[in-house]
Design a protein around this motif. Structure first.
Motif, PDB file in Angstrom:
ATOM      1  N   GLY A 170       0.817  -1.166  -0.006  1.00  8.32           N
ATOM      2  CA  GLY A 170       0.091  -0.178   0.018  1.00  8.32           C
ATOM      3  C   GLY A 170       0.794   1.287  -0.040  1.00  8.32           C
ATOM      4  O   GLY A 170       1.999   1.159   0.299  1.00  8.32           O
ATOM      5  N   SER A 171       0.006   2.191  -0.385  1.00  6.20           N
ATOM      6  CA  SER A 171       0.733   3.648  -0.263  1.00  6.20           C
ATOM      7  C   SER A 171      -0.037   4.656  -0.242  1.00  6.20           C
ATOM      8  O   SER A 171      -1.209   4.630  -0.369  1.00  6.20           O
ATOM      9  N   VAL A 172       0.452   5.720   0.671  1.00  2.18           N
ATOM     10  CA  VAL A 172      -0.732   6.436   1.359  1.00  2.18           C
ATOM     11  C   VAL A 172      -0.009   7.965   1.405  1.00  2.18           C
ATOM     12  O   VAL A 172       1.095   8.103   1.817  1.00  2.18           O
ATOM     13  N   CYS A 217      -1.246  -1.174  -4.092  1.00  3.00           N
ATOM     14  CA  CYS A 217      -2.668  -0.410  -3.592  1.00  3.00           C
ATOM     15  C   CYS A 217      -2.270   1.167  -3.521  1.00  3.00           C
ATOM     16  O   CYS A 217      -1.794   1.347  -2.080  1.00  3.00           O
ATOM     17  N   ASP A 218      -2.536   2.162  -4.353  1.00  4.10           N
ATOM     18  CA  ASP A 218      -2.236   3.537  -4.082  1.00  4.10           C
ATOM     19  C   ASP A 218      -3.532   4.100  -3.595  1.00  4.10           C
ATOM     20  O   ASP A 218      -4.747   4.181  -4.069  1.00  4.10           O
ATOM     21  N   THR A 219      -3.417   4.390  -2.246  1.00  6.11           N
ATOM     22  CA  THR A 219      -4.811   4.683  -1.453  1.00  6.11           C
ATOM     23  C   THR A 219      -5.108   6.181  -1.446  1.00  6.11           C
ATOM     24  O   THR A 219      -4.118   6.788  -0.499  1.00  6.11           O
ATOM     25  N   PHE A 224     -16.220  18.588  -0.489  1.00  3.82           N
ATOM     26  CA  PHE A 224     -14.665  18.883  -1.122  1.00  3.82           C
ATOM     27  C   PHE A 224     -13.641  18.450  -0.550  1.00  3.82           C
ATOM     28  O   PHE A 224     -13.330  18.566   0.680  1.00  3.82           O
ATOM     29  N   THR A 225     -12.857  17.589  -1.314  1.00  5.67           N
ATOM     30  CA  THR A 225     -11.694  16.988  -0.820  1.00  5.67           C
ATOM     31  C   THR A 225     -10.520  18.085  -0.675  1.00  5.67           C
ATOM     32  O   THR A 225      -9.515  17.545   0.078  1.00  5.67           O
ATOM     33  N   GLY A 226     -10.577  19.333  -1.348  1.00  3.57           N
ATOM     34  CA  GLY A 226      -9.238  20.010  -1.453  1.00  3.57           C
ATOM     35  C   GLY A 226      -8.240  19.613  -2.475  1.00  3.57           C
ATOM     36  O   GLY A 226      -7.224  20.328  -2.372  1.00  3.57           O
ATOM     37  N   TRP A 242      -6.772  10.064 -11.180  1.00  6.54           N
ATOM     38  CA  TRP A 242      -5.390  10.414 -10.913  1.00  6.54           C
ATOM     39  C   TRP A 242      -5.437  11.808 -10.215  1.00  6.54           C
ATOM     40  O   TRP A 242      -5.926  12.687 -10.485  1.00  6.54           O
ATOM     41  N   ILE A 243      -4.675  11.638  -8.888  1.00  7.82           N
ATOM     42  CA  ILE A 243      -4.772  12.571  -7.824  1.00  7.82           C
ATOM     43  C   ILE A 243      -3.578  13.417  -8.364  1.00  7.82           C
ATOM     44  O   ILE A 243      -2.527  13.179  -8.407  1.00  7.82           O
ATOM     45  N   ARG A 244      -3.857  14.734  -8.473  1.00  4.76           N
ATOM     46  CA  ARG A 244      -2.801  15.827  -9.248  1.00  4.76           C
ATOM     47  C   ARG A 244      -2.244  16.763  -7.756  1.00  4.76           C
ATOM     48  O   ARG A 244      -1.494  17.281  -8.170  1.00  4.76           O
TER      49      ARG A 244
HETATM   50  P1  ATP Z   1      -4.375  19.631   6.080  1.00  2.29           P
HETATM   51  O1  ATP Z   1      -5.807  19.256   5.794  1.00  2.29           O
HETATM   52  O2  ATP Z   1      -4.329  20.015   7.673  1.00  2.29           O
HETATM   53  O3  ATP Z   1      -3.643  20.580   5.197  1.00  2.29           O
HETATM   54  P2  ATP Z   1      -3.400  17.234   5.150  1.00  2.29           P
HETATM   55  O4  ATP Z   1      -4.355  17.110   3.891  1.00  2.29           O
HETATM   56  O5  ATP Z   1      -1.992  16.951   4.502  1.00  2.29           O
HETATM   57  O6  ATP Z   1      -3.382  18.264   6.049  1.00  2.29           O
HETATM   58  P3  ATP Z   1      -4.104  14.500   5.927  1.00  2.29           P
HETATM   59  O7  ATP Z   1      -5.490  14.112   6.365  1.00  2.29           O
HETATM   60  O8  ATP Z   1      -3.177  13.668   6.642  1.00  2.29           O
HETATM   61  O9  ATP Z   1      -3.778  15.955   5.945  1.00  2.29           O
HETATM   62  O10 ATP Z   1      -3.746  14.060   4.408  1.00  2.29           O
HETATM   63  C1  ATP Z   1      -4.768  13.853   3.426  1.00  2.29           C
HETATM   64  C2  ATP Z   1      -4.512  14.486   2.032  1.00  2.29           C
HETATM   65  O11 ATP Z   1      -3.262  13.810   1.746  1.00  2.29           O
HETATM   66  C3  ATP Z   1      -5.348  14.240   0.971  1.00  2.29           C
HETATM   67  O12 ATP Z   1      -6.283  15.291   0.797  1.00  2.29           O
HETATM   68  C4  ATP Z   1      -4.362  14.538  -0.454  1.00  2.29           C
HETATM   69  O13 ATP Z   1      -3.755  15.874  -0.619  1.00  2.29           O
HETATM   70  C5  ATP Z   1      -3.081  13.534   0.146  1.00  2.29           C
HETATM   71  N1  ATP Z   1      -3.131  12.184  -0.287  1.00  2.29           N
HETATM   72  C6  ATP Z   1      -3.373  11.001   0.602  1.00  2.29           C
HETATM   73  N2  ATP Z   1      -3.295   9.869   0.177  1.00  2.29           N
HETATM   74  C7  ATP Z   1      -3.065  10.267  -1.213  1.00  2.29           C
HETATM   75  C8  ATP Z   1      -2.768   9.643  -2.325  1.00  2.29           C
HETATM   76  N3  ATP Z   1      -2.780   8.014  -2.438  1.00  2.29           N
HETATM   77  N4  ATP Z   1      -2.547  10.266  -3.431  1.00  2.29           N
HETATM   78  C9  ATP Z   1      -2.638  11.453  -3.503  1.00  2.29           C
HETATM   79  N5  ATP Z   1      -2.745  12.210  -2.447  1.00  2.29           N
HETATM   80  C10 ATP Z   1      -2.837  11.699  -1.398  1.00  2.29           C
END
Ligand code: ATP
Ligand code: MG
Length: 672
Positions: free
Chosen positions: A398-400, A424-426, A513-515, A527-529
């Motif tokens: 897995g990757s995260v 698994c890129d999660t 909204f995920t941001g 594809w997460i950018r």
């Molecule tokens: P904050 O919300 O305080 O700015 P953060 O978003 O880094 O901090 P986390 O909840 O730890 O806090 O991280 C979630 C974010 O990490 C996601 O919104 C995304 O930007 C990034 N992320 C997590 N997993 C992946 C992945 N597999 N591919 C791309 N981006 C990822």
């Protein structure tokens, strides 16, 4: 200007990777739970079209309820009043421990891989139950009850897991604070959460060094009246560590006075289970609130179906319990399914770069879950160690935490997976509680660099950020949003529901909204950018800075890079690229002409891969990039520094390497 102008990266054209046959051969049941893409699609459609039925059934199948729920789902994303499993009652500790201790008392629950390998040991489900009950008894004596918050500031040891589950057993709310935080950051979080009890230890051990945990707690809690009791686990037993009479008590001495069993306190599915602060990559950390029923279900289902985790498997999450990955995939996911979980206290470099592989070999781990930043480190300096170990027990990698670049994906697949595993890129977040977009191991093909397809119940949408309209169909680029509620979504920001609404639910009404920016390719794969904040507009061309980073990172001299946009009179915005070079280049600093040549090469690389308009205005070579304590690059710091706004760097409490800031400032000054 619409997001159609975003560059559709050529990585879209990469070929699908079928699940290697070896993955199935190594499986205990010779097959994955979800057999193929058709079955995924059928289940997915059910979960979206009839979430009440789908998740109602799943909740009754995978969780134990003390009282059954009467309604599966109410509320909406518009109003921010989502609730799942109404009137149901359960206890997370019962689900993770008691029921397995009754069925399989001698099965291993936790495998403790201590900083010093001589200190390793294992805990059965039965022993875990007793140890949790004793701590719960101490807390109960101190008046901790349902709804109270308890702070936990412990390194990655079994005691951290025991403390969390002891709090959950009483129906109280845990707030784990990563044990690398400073006294000030600890204090802010304890005060914000209103903790009356804190659980910690005397000293920590990490990479052979001793960390003065209790001293940080004493400094942080100095003058904090709300904390009446502190439970101190003696990790090292150093008698010099000060204890405050009437407030501080030793774990072992207090537990010795307690009974071996105390009952669980069932709580409502919508009562909070824990709160946890985000990583602070984009702004000040948010105290995200997760509820007992929905969160636990999300943890169990994603662990089972994404990782295709079988009861006899051994799960190794390398991340710390101070972050959401540790909560969901070191504790709640594996334990709710009754699977053994490895608790790793040390670092990948201690005592040598063979550490991860030794752990996998020693315990025959089947699943390994890690952040790309750790893999980049191994790739850079520790590759030679891998082949010394037999890691063929692995089935899922897995990757995260961050996007995994296609070349790192390939490296992970070849060097660690031996092309026999599923990668698994999660993609998920503290707020999502569990995976949003991720491959279901064995069910369908993957693609290097893509998080693939949404999990059950995740109604993913791509939105045009300019007009707020959903972009339907494939081959679209925009911001990633979710169109309907899912069980493990955060219900609020602690004490600040307005911030919850404004951050997640108001930007695009009706959507979460995920941001993050994302694209959906011609196969429907995501594809997460990178962060939505990191889109730049250069002379009318909108592009995500991660596109530029992918191009730069393909240059052999580059170890890591980050691109940011700054205001520019001529082009609207201009791109500044920061990069760290690979070890060998750093050790033999090139002369200024060579560096100039390298900068020119890098600019040509971006022009060639994306187009001349994407050329960075400056390429700044630095020793290291600013990182959060969870290992992510803090681009907002780079943006402020390059925009001459260094006095407004914002909340730096989660910056792991503050010493880099003055170096970045002088590197920028030297450039402009
Ligand atoms: P904050 O919300 O305080 O700015 P953060 O978003 O880094 O901090 P986390 O909840 O730890 O806090 O991280 C979630 C974010 O990490 C996601 O919104 C995304 O930007 C990034 N992320 C997590 N997993 C992946 C992945 N597999 N591919 C791309 N981006 C990822
Ligand atoms: Mg975030």
């Amino acid at each position: 200007m619409t997001m159609d102008h975003l560059i559709v990266h050529e990585a879209h054209n990469v070929a699908m990777r079928d699940t290697p046959q070896h993955f199935y051969d190594k499986q205990p049941s010779r097959g994955s739970y979800i057999k193929n893409k058709d079955q995924y699609t059928e289940w997915y459609n059910q979960s979206i079209n009839n979430p009440e039925q789908f998740f109602g059934n799943m909740a009754r199948e995978y969780l134990h309820w003390d009282k059954d729920f009467t309604k599966t789902l109410t509320g909406s994303l518009e109003k921010g009043d989502v609730a799942w499993f109404l009137n149901g009652e359960l206890n997370a500790c019962y689900n993770c421990v008691d029921r397995h201790a009754f069925a399989n008392p001698d099965k291993i629950a936790l495998i403790y891989e201590a900083d010093d390998e001589k200190d390793n040991y294992k805990i059965t489900f039965n022993e875990l139950l007793t140890r949790i009950c004793k701590v719960a008894g101490v807390l109960q004596k101190w008046g901790v009850k349902k709804g109270d918050t308890v702070g936990i500031y412990l390194p990655m040891t079994p005691e951290a897991i025991i403390a969390m589950l002891a709090v959950a057993r009483l129906g109280a709310i845990h707030s784990v604070i990563f044990a690398g935080f400073s006294a000030g950051s600890l204090k802010d979080r304890i005060v914000d959460a209103g903790c009356k009890v804190v659980i910690t230890c005397d000293e920590g051990k990490r990479g052979g060094k001793t960390v003065n945990i209790k001293r940080i707690v004493d400094e942080g809690l100095n003058g904090v009246q709300s904390v009446s009791h502190i439970l101190v686990f003696q990790r090292t037993g150093n008698p010099q560590v000060p204890m405050t009479a009437g407030r501080d008590y030793y774990w072992d001495a207090e537990c010795a006075k307690q009974r071996s069993y105390i009952p669980c306190v069932p709580i409502n599915a919508e009562d909070p289970l824990f709160l946890l602060y985000t990583s602070g990559s984009t702004g000040s950390p948010k105290g995200v609130v997760h509820t007992a029923g929905g969160y636990l279900l999300g943890a169990a289902l994603t662990t089972r179906f994404v990782f295709d985790l079988h009861p006899e498997d051994v799960f190794f999450t390398a991340g710390d319990v101070g972050w959401i990955t540790g909560h969901t995939y070191a504790l709640y996911g594996p334990l709710s399914l009754g699977t053994s979980s490895i608790i790793f206290e040390s670092t990948p470099a201690y005592p040598d770069y063979g550490r991860y592989w030794r752990i996998i070999e020693r315990y025959q781990a089947t699943h390994f879950y890690v952040a790309p930043t750790a893999m980049r480190l191994i790739k850079k300096v520790g590759e030679a160690e891998i082949s010394k170990y037999n890691i063929s027990s692995l089935r899922v990698l897995g990757s995260v935490g961050e996007p995994i670049a296609p070349d790192l994906w390939e490296w992970y697949n070849e060097k660690i997976g031996n092309e026999n595993c599923v990668i698994c890129d999660t993609m998920w977040q503290t707020e999502s509680g569990s995976h949003l977009i991720a491959p279901l191991a064995g069910a369908f093909p993957t693609k290097p660099g893509s998080a693939t397809l949404p999990f059950f119940g995740i109604n993913a949408a791509i939105i045009d950020p300019v007009n707020g309209q959903e972009l339907t169909g494939n081959d679209v680029e925009g911001v990633l949003a979710i169109k309907s509620p899912w069980p493990s979504m955060a219900r609020s920001v602690w004490n600040d529901h307005q911030r919850y609404m404004e951050t997640y639910l108001k930007p695009y009404p009706g959507f979460y909204f995920t941001g993050d920016n994302a694209g959906r390719d011609h196969d429907g794969y995501y594809w997460i950018r990178g962060r939505a904040d990191d889109v730049v507009n250069v002379s009318g061309h909108r592009l995500s800075t991660s596109e530029i980073e992918v191009a730069l990172s393909e240059h052999p001299a580059v170890s890591e890079c980050a691109a940011v946009g700054i205001a520019d009179d001529l082009t609207g915005q201009a791109i500044i690229a920061f990069l760290a070079l690979k070890n060998e280049e750093m050790e033999h600093p090139a002369n200024p002409e060579d560096l100039q040549l390298l900068r020119r090469e890098l600019i040509m690389k971006v022009r060639g891969s994306i187009g001349p308009f994407a050329s960075p205005k400056s390429v700044i070579i630095v020793e290291d990039l600013p990182r959060t304590r969870s290992g992510k690059i803090m681009r907002r710091v780079l943006r402020k520094i390059s925009s001459n706004e260094a006095e407004e760097l914002g909340d730096l409490s989660t910056l792991a390497n503050p010493e880099i800031v003055p170096k970045l400032l002088s590197a920028v000054d030297a450039q402009f």
